[in-house]
Design a protein around this motif. Sequence first.
Motif, mmCIF file in Angstrom:
data_model
loop_
_atom_site.group_PDB
_atom_site.id
_atom_site.type_symbol
_atom_site.label_atom_id
_atom_site.label_comp_id
_atom_site.label_asym_id
_atom_site.label_seq_id
_atom_site.Cartn_x
_atom_site.Cartn_y
_atom_site.Cartn_z
ATOM 1 N N THR A 185 15.108 -0.973 -5.744
ATOM 2 C CA THR A 185 14.792 0.321 -5.142
ATOM 3 C C THR A 185 13.319 0.407 -4.756
ATOM 4 O O THR A 185 12.480 -0.327 -5.289
ATOM 5 N N PHE A 186 12.989 1.302 -3.826
ATOM 6 C CA PHE A 186 11.644 1.392 -3.283
ATOM 7 C C PHE A 186 10.594 1.705 -4.355
ATOM 8 O O PHE A 186 10.803 2.556 -5.215
ATOM 9 N N SER A 187 9.455 1.046 -4.217
ATOM 10 C CA SER A 187 8.312 1.262 -5.102
ATOM 11 C C SER A 187 7.295 2.188 -4.436
ATOM 12 O O SER A 187 7.112 2.173 -3.211
ATOM 13 N N ARG A 188 6.596 2.950 -5.257
ATOM 14 C CA ARG A 188 5.519 3.819 -4.776
ATOM 15 C C ARG A 188 4.427 3.015 -4.079
ATOM 16 O O ARG A 188 3.706 3.546 -3.209
ATOM 17 N N PHE A 223 7.142 6.935 5.214
ATOM 18 C CA PHE A 223 7.592 5.600 5.583
ATOM 19 C C PHE A 223 8.532 5.615 6.791
ATOM 20 O O PHE A 223 8.355 4.854 7.731
ATOM 21 N N SER A 224 9.523 6.497 6.769
ATOM 22 C CA SER A 224 10.542 6.491 7.825
ATOM 23 C C SER A 224 10.624 7.789 8.600
ATOM 24 O O SER A 224 11.364 7.874 9.576
ATOM 25 N N ASN A 256 7.313 -7.824 -1.969
ATOM 26 C CA ASN A 256 6.483 -7.396 -0.831
ATOM 27 C C ASN A 256 5.226 -6.640 -1.232
ATOM 28 O O ASN A 256 4.571 -6.033 -0.373
ATOM 29 N N ALA A 257 4.860 -6.673 -2.497
ATOM 30 C CA ALA A 257 3.673 -5.939 -2.935
ATOM 31 C C ALA A 257 2.417 -6.552 -2.326
ATOM 32 O O ALA A 257 2.240 -7.775 -2.354
ATOM 33 N N PRO A 258 1.529 -5.724 -1.775
ATOM 34 C CA PRO A 258 0.281 -6.258 -1.215
ATOM 35 C C PRO A 258 -0.632 -6.738 -2.333
ATOM 36 O O PRO A 258 -0.622 -6.178 -3.439
ATOM 37 N N PRO A 259 -1.411 -7.775 -2.101
ATOM 38 C CA PRO A 259 -2.349 -8.234 -3.134
ATOM 39 C C PRO A 259 -3.316 -7.123 -3.514
ATOM 40 O O PRO A 259 -3.719 -6.314 -2.670
ATOM 41 N N VAL A 268 7.834 -2.058 -0.396
ATOM 42 C CA VAL A 268 7.710 -2.743 -1.679
ATOM 43 C C VAL A 268 8.906 -2.309 -2.521
ATOM 44 O O VAL A 268 9.247 -1.124 -2.560
ATOM 45 N N ILE A 269 9.550 -3.261 -3.168
ATOM 46 C CA ILE A 269 10.826 -2.978 -3.827
ATOM 47 C C ILE A 269 10.800 -3.438 -5.283
ATOM 48 O O ILE A 269 10.479 -4.590 -5.581
#
Length: 228
Positions: free
Chosen positions: A148-151, A171-172, A205-208, A219-220
Amino acid sequence: MSDPLAGSPWSAPATVQGFVQSPPNATLIDFARRELVRAAQGRALDIGCGAARNALPLADLGWDVLGVDLSRPMVEAARARAAAGARHQGRLDVVLAAMDALPAGSGRFDLIVAQGIWNLARSSVEFRAGVREAARVAARGAALFVFTFSRRTLPADAQPLAGEAFVFTQFSGQPQCFLTREQLVDQLGRVGFEPDHGVPWVEHNAPPHGTAHVLRAPVIHEAAFRVR
């Protein structure tokens, strides 16, 4: 059978075909293979099953699977795929139903899959109702697999909708749920689920850390829980 999601992207032919062609979640399938050994009844529930990308492989493993989805074209595609396969014959049933009104008795399932469904709740009320339903149908000791989607999908200064703690539109353009890890643990803990560390918690998909945030793929959270 009418389509509650008629006119939405989820019932569009291109979306349905994309789900038909999507591979299963390999982490989930590996987890489910291990869980089947300990399952009392061997029953699994796939909430928001789409075109059965995960439900079919679960049935192939030996689970008796109930898949539910709110898109009629998705349900029809899943049923067609189930009818075409021999390995899972009789072990997969797919029905049209909402996440917060599951067509199953209490304590029925040893494994519950919630992949990409709870983030579609349009309010915290709907999110919590969906989570409560999952807890209601979970058997004692049942496992829950969450995707599920992450903050962390959104910039730190993004604000939720008024009166909401984790519902955002940035986001959408539509209300969707984006929870921190702490919020997800809290919400699931309220209905009796606790983290199962047999599946490492991953934020895909988390950004560094320390990099500029840009809206891109969500990010999931991928994690497992278990009924206390």
